[in-house]
Enzyme design. Structure first.
Site, short mmCIF file in Angstrom:
data_model
loop_
_atom_site.label_atom_id
_atom_site.label_comp_id
_atom_site.label_asym_id
_atom_site.label_seq_id
_atom_site.Cartn_x
_atom_site.Cartn_y
_atom_site.Cartn_z
N CYS A 1 25.66 50.86 45.39
CA CYS A 1 25.50 49.82 44.36
C CYS A 1 24.02 49.63 44.02
O CYS A 1 23.71 49.18 42.92
CB CYS A 1 26.14 48.53 44.81
N GLU B 1 29.57 40.92 45.26
CA GLU B 1 28.49 41.91 45.29
C GLU B 1 28.98 43.05 44.40
O GLU B 1 29.88 43.79 44.76
CB GLU B 1 28.26 42.36 46.73
N GLU C 1 26.81 51.75 34.82
CA GLU C 1 26.76 52.27 36.18
C GLU C 1 27.56 53.58 36.25
O GLU C 1 28.72 53.62 35.86
CB GLU C 1 27.36 51.26 37.16
N GLY D 1 32.52 45.35 44.84
CA GLY D 1 33.18 46.33 43.97
C GLY D 1 32.66 46.25 42.56
O GLY D 1 31.51 45.84 42.33
N SER D 2 33.52 46.58 41.61
CA SER D 2 33.07 46.65 40.21
C SER D 2 32.93 45.26 39.60
O SER D 2 33.58 44.31 40.02
CB SER D 2 34.06 47.47 39.39
N THR D 3 32.11 45.18 38.58
CA THR D 3 31.90 43.90 37.89
C THR D 3 33.19 43.45 37.22
O THR D 3 33.52 42.25 37.23
CB THR D 3 30.75 44.05 36.87
N LYS E 1 41.09 43.49 53.06
CA LYS E 1 41.78 44.52 52.27
C LYS E 1 40.83 45.68 52.02
O LYS E 1 39.91 45.59 51.20
CB LYS E 1 42.26 43.98 50.92
N GLY F 1 35.35 41.97 39.82
CA GLY F 1 34.71 40.71 40.23
C GLY F 1 35.08 39.57 39.29
O GLY F 1 35.36 38.45 39.72
O1 TXE Z 1 36.39 49.53 41.76
P1 TXE Z 1 37.18 48.20 42.05
P2 TXE Z 1 36.88 51.04 41.49
C1 TXE Z 1 31.89 50.39 40.70
C2 TXE Z 1 31.49 51.83 40.40
C3 TXE Z 1 32.82 52.51 40.27
C4 TXE Z 1 33.62 51.43 39.56
C5 TXE Z 1 35.11 51.53 39.64
O2 TXE Z 1 30.80 51.89 39.20
O3 TXE Z 1 32.74 53.69 39.52
O4 TXE Z 1 33.19 50.24 40.18
O5 TXE Z 1 35.53 51.69 40.99
C6 TXE Z 1 40.03 46.08 44.75
N1 TXE Z 1 42.03 41.94 42.42
N2 TXE Z 1 31.90 50.10 42.12
O6 TXE Z 1 37.88 51.06 40.41
O7 TXE Z 1 38.42 48.15 41.22
C7 TXE Z 1 40.27 47.55 45.06
O8 TXE Z 1 41.57 47.76 45.58
C8 TXE Z 1 41.49 42.06 43.64
C9 TXE Z 1 30.70 49.50 42.64
O9 TXE Z 1 37.28 51.66 42.78
O10 TXE Z 1 36.23 47.08 41.89
C10 TXE Z 1 39.15 47.83 46.05
O11 TXE Z 1 39.52 47.35 47.33
N3 TXE Z 1 40.99 43.22 44.12
C11 TXE Z 1 30.87 49.00 44.00
C12 TXE Z 1 38.00 46.98 45.50
O12 TXE Z 1 38.62 46.00 44.66
C13 TXE Z 1 41.04 44.30 43.33
C14 TXE Z 1 31.76 49.72 44.92
C15 TXE Z 1 36.97 47.76 44.66
O13 TXE Z 1 37.64 48.35 43.58
C16 TXE Z 1 41.59 44.24 42.03
C17 TXE Z 1 32.95 50.24 44.26
C18 TXE Z 1 42.09 43.00 41.58
N4 TXE Z 1 42.64 42.82 40.36
C19 TXE Z 1 32.95 50.45 42.91
N5 TXE Z 1 41.49 45.46 41.47
C20 TXE Z 1 29.68 48.40 44.69
N6 TXE Z 1 29.21 47.25 44.23
O14 TXE Z 1 29.20 48.90 45.69
C21 TXE Z 1 40.90 46.28 42.37
N7 TXE Z 1 40.64 45.59 43.51
#
Ligand code: TXE
Length: 507
Positions: free
Chosen positions: A303, A269, A406, A246-248, A193, A251
Site C-alpha cells: 500500500c 488503511e 493505484e 484493503g481497497s478504497t 476475516k 473501505g
Molecule cells: O481488494 P478488497 P481487492 C487495492 C489494490 C488492489 C485493489 C483490489 O489496488 O489492486 O485494492 O484488490 C474484503 N465488505 N488493495 O479486490 O476488495 C476482501 O474479502 C467487507 C490495497 O482484493 O479491498 C478482502 O478480505 N469486506 C490494499 C479485503 O476486503 C470486503 C490491499 C480486501 O479486498 C468487501 C489489498 C465488502 N463489501 C488491495 N469486499 C492495501 N491497502 O494494502 C471485499 N472485502
C-alpha cells in the site's frame, strides 16, 4: 484441534504441512454452516493449492455468539492485563517456533519468495504480537484535577467488545498480527476475516492461538468472500469496531455498512499512490537502491509502494541509467529459489489489472524504459504463473491512469522536476496520502519536504521499512486511524470518564 479436518500442503522443499481447513470458532475448526468450500490457488503455478471451508453470514453469527460468551465470562474486563500479556508473548513464541512452516505456507498461498517470508513477514508478525504483549499491562487512564467542588475526575480505558478485522492478501500473516496484537492486548474479542486469496496462515495462527492458551471465543477466523463474510461483519449490530485494510472502494462500503448498522467504530488503511522525490544532492547510488525496493518489494503489492518517482532534472539522466540497470538485474521467478526477489502477483485478477494498467500507460503516451509485459518463465512449471516484468514508465504526468490510480504491481511512473516547489506540488497531486519518500542531503530542504507532503509516513533517505513501535496509517483517501505503536491500542479502546464527588452537598 488435532482431529480437525485439514489439508496437506506439499512444498517444493519436500515438506508436507497439515493446515486445518475449517471455520475457527470456540477454539475448534468446523465445516461452514452451508457446507460450501472454496479453492486457494498457488499463484506461481496457477494450480489449485487446497480446498477450504467457505464461511457466510451464519458463521459470522456463530462467531459473534462465541465472542459474546467469552467477553462476558473470561475475557474483556474479566481478564487481566498480565494474563493477556502472557498469552500474546506465548503466541509470539509459537510463531517463531513454526517459522519454516508459516513461511512456506505464506509463499505457496501468496507467491512471495519464501526467504522473504521467513526473514521478514513471519518474524515481524511474532515481533508485533510480542510488542503488544509488552504493552498490554501499560494501558493507563488518567486523573484530571478539578478546580471546582470537592470532586475528582478520572478516566478508565476499556476494551470495545467484539471487533471485526478484515484483512488483505498482500501480507497475510503480518496483517493478521497487526490487527490481532492491539485488539487482544486491549481485551477485545476478535473475528478475523482473511482475504479469500490467502486464507492459509490465518488458519495456522488460529491453531497456534489454542496452543498459546487463548480461551475459546476470544479469537475466531471466518474465511469467505468480502460480499458475504465481510459485509456480515460490517453490518453486525453486536460488533463494536471493524478494522480494515484493503481497497478504497471496499473501505467506503464498510464505512457505509457501519453507519447504516450500529455506528461501529471504523479504522481504514486503504490504497496509496506514494511519491518519491529525489533531489540533486542525494546519494544517487543509494537512492536507486531504495527506489527499487520501494516499488518492487512484495511484487509491488504494497500500500505504500513508491509508485510515482520525481527526479530533479540535473541528475535525471544519470539516475535513470542506474535505475533501469537495477530493474534489469532484478530477479523474477520461482518463489522457492533463494535468489528470487520477485515472485508472481497474488492472483490472475491482479496480474490482469496490472497488465491493463501497463497498456493504458502505453496508450496514454508514457515511454516504457524497461519491462512492459507479463514475465515468461523459461521453466514450464511456472508457465501459468501470474508474473509481471518489473516496469518503468518515463514522461508520466497527471491524467494518465498509471499516475492517478493505484496499480499494486511492479510498475513505476517517473517524471522530471526542476524546483522544490514543483516537487511538492507533484508529490501532493493525488487523492491518496499514505507514504512518501525524500532523498536529499540538505537538512533544511528535508524538513520543508517532511512538513509539506501530505502522507501518514515520510521516509527520508530510505523507503518501505516499518517498525512495530511506530504508528502507521493514511491521510486523505488512504484512510484514517493508526496501526502499530501505542496509537493502535487506542483505536481498540473506549475512554470512560468518571466524576466522583467526595464532599459537595446540594442545598
Ligand atoms: O481488494 P478488497 P481487492 C487495492 C489494490 C488492489 C485493489 C483490489 O489496488 O489492486 O485494492 O484488490 C474484503 N465488505 N488493495 O479486490 O476488495 C476482501 O474479502 C467487507 C490495497 O482484493 O479491498 C478482502 O478480505 N469486506 C490494499 C479485503 O476486503 C470486503 C490491499 C480486501 O479486498 C468487501 C489489498 C465488502 N463489501 C488491495 N469486499 C492495501 N491497502 O494494502 C471485499 N472485502
Amino acid at each position: 484441534t488435532q482431529s480437525a479436518p485439514s489439508v496437506t500442503i506439499s512444498t517444493p522443499t519436500g515438506n508436507k504441512w497439515q493446515v486445518p481447513s475449517g471455520i475457527f470458532i470456540n477454539n475448534a475448526f468446523h465445516a461452514s454452516a452451508t457446507g460450501k468450500t472454496f479453492d486457494s490457488i498457488n499463484p506461481a503455478t496457477g494450480e489449485k493449492l487446497c480446498t477450504l471451508a467457505l464461511g457466510g453470514s451464519a458463521d459470522v453469527e456463530s462467531a459473534v455468539s462465541a465472542a459474546r460468551a467469552a467477553y462476558n465470562t473470561v475475557w474483556g474486563k474479566r481478564s487481566t492485563p498480565t494474563q493477556r500479556s502472557r498469552l500474546l508473548l506465548a503466541f509470539a513464541d509459537l510463531i517463531d517456533k513454526h517459522l519454516d512452516e508459516l513461511a512456506e505456507l505464506e509463499s505457496m498461498d501468496n507467491g512471495k519468495p519464501v526467504w522473504m517470508a521467513s526473514s521478514f513477514d513471519v518474524p515481524d508478525s511474532a515481533g508485533c504480537l510480542r510488542y503488544y504483549g509488552g504493552l498490554a499491562d501499560k494501558i493507563e487512564g488518567k486523573t484530571i484535577e478539578q478546580t471546582e467542588g470537592e470532586k475528582i475526575a478520572y478516566t478508565r480505558i476499556e476494551p470495545l467488545g467484539i471487533c471485526g478485522q478484515i484483512i488483505p492478501w498482500n501480507y497475510p500473516i503480518q496483517m493478521a498480527a497487526w490487527k490481532l496484537g492491539p485488539a487482544l492486548a486491549a481485551g477485545n474479542c476478535v473475528i478475523l476475516k482473511p482475504a479469500e486469496q490467502t486464507p492459509l496462515t490465518a488458519l495456522k495462527l488460529a491453531q497456534l492461538s489454542v496452543e498459546a492458551g487463548f480461551p475459546p471465543g476470544v479469537i475466531s477466523v471466518v474465511n469467505g468472500y468480502g460480499a458475504e463474510v465481510g459485509e456480515a461483519i460490517s453490518r453486525h449490530m453486536d460488533i463494536q469496531k471493524v478494522a480494515f485494510t484493503g481497497s478504497t472502494l471496499t473501505g467506503k462500503r464498510i464505512m457505509k455498512a457501519a453507519a447504516e448498522s450500529n455506528m461501529k467504530k471504523v479504522t481504514l488503511e486503504l490504497g496509496g499512490k506514494s511519491p518519491v522525490v529525489v533531489f540533486e544532492s542525494a546519494d544517487i547510488e543509494q537512492a536507486v537502491r531504495w527506489v527499487c525496493l520501494g516499488i518492487l518489494f512484495n511484487q509491488g503489492q504494497d500500500c505504500t509502494a513508491g509508485s510515482r518517482l520525481f527526479v530533479q532534472d540535473k541528475i535525471y539522466d544519470e539516475f535513470m541509467q542506474q535505475l533501469v540497470a537495477a530493474f534489469k538485474a532484478h530477479k523474477v521467478g520461482d518463489p522457492f529459489h533463494e535468489l528470487t526477489f520477485q515472485g508472481p502477483q497474488v492472483s490472475q485478477q491482479q496480474r490482469d489489472k496490472i497488465l491493463d494498467m501497463i497498456e493504458s500507460g502505453k496508450r496514454q503516451g508514457a515511454k516504457v524504459e524497461v519491462g512492459g509485459q507479463a514475465w515468461k518463465s523459461p521453466d514450464a512449471k511456472f508457465s501459468k504463473g501470474f508474473f509481471v516484468e518489473p516496469t518503468i514508465f518515463s514522461g508520466c504526468r497527471k491524467g494518465m491512469r498509471i499516475v492517478d490510480e493505484e496499480i499494486f504491481g511492479p510498475v513505476l511512473a517517473v517524471a522530471k522536476f526542476s524546483t522544490e516547489e514543483e516537487a511538492i506540488r507533484l508529490a501532493n497531486e493525488t487523492e491518496y496520502g499514505l507514504g512518501a519518500g525524500v532523498f536529499s542531503e540538505n537538512a533544511s530542504q528535508i524538513q520543508r519536504m517532511v512538513s509539506a507532503i501530505d502522507a501518514g509516513t515520510v521516509w527520508v533517505n530510505n523507503y518501505v521499512a516499518l517498525s512495530n513501535s511506530v504508528p502507521f496509517g493514511g491521510m486523505k483517501a488512504s484512510g484514517f486511524g493508526r496501526e502499530l505503536g501505542v496509537d493502535a491500542i487506542k483505536a481498540y479502546c473506549d475512554v470512560k470518564a468518571i466524576h466522583w464527588n467526595y464532599g459537595e452537598k446540594l442545598d
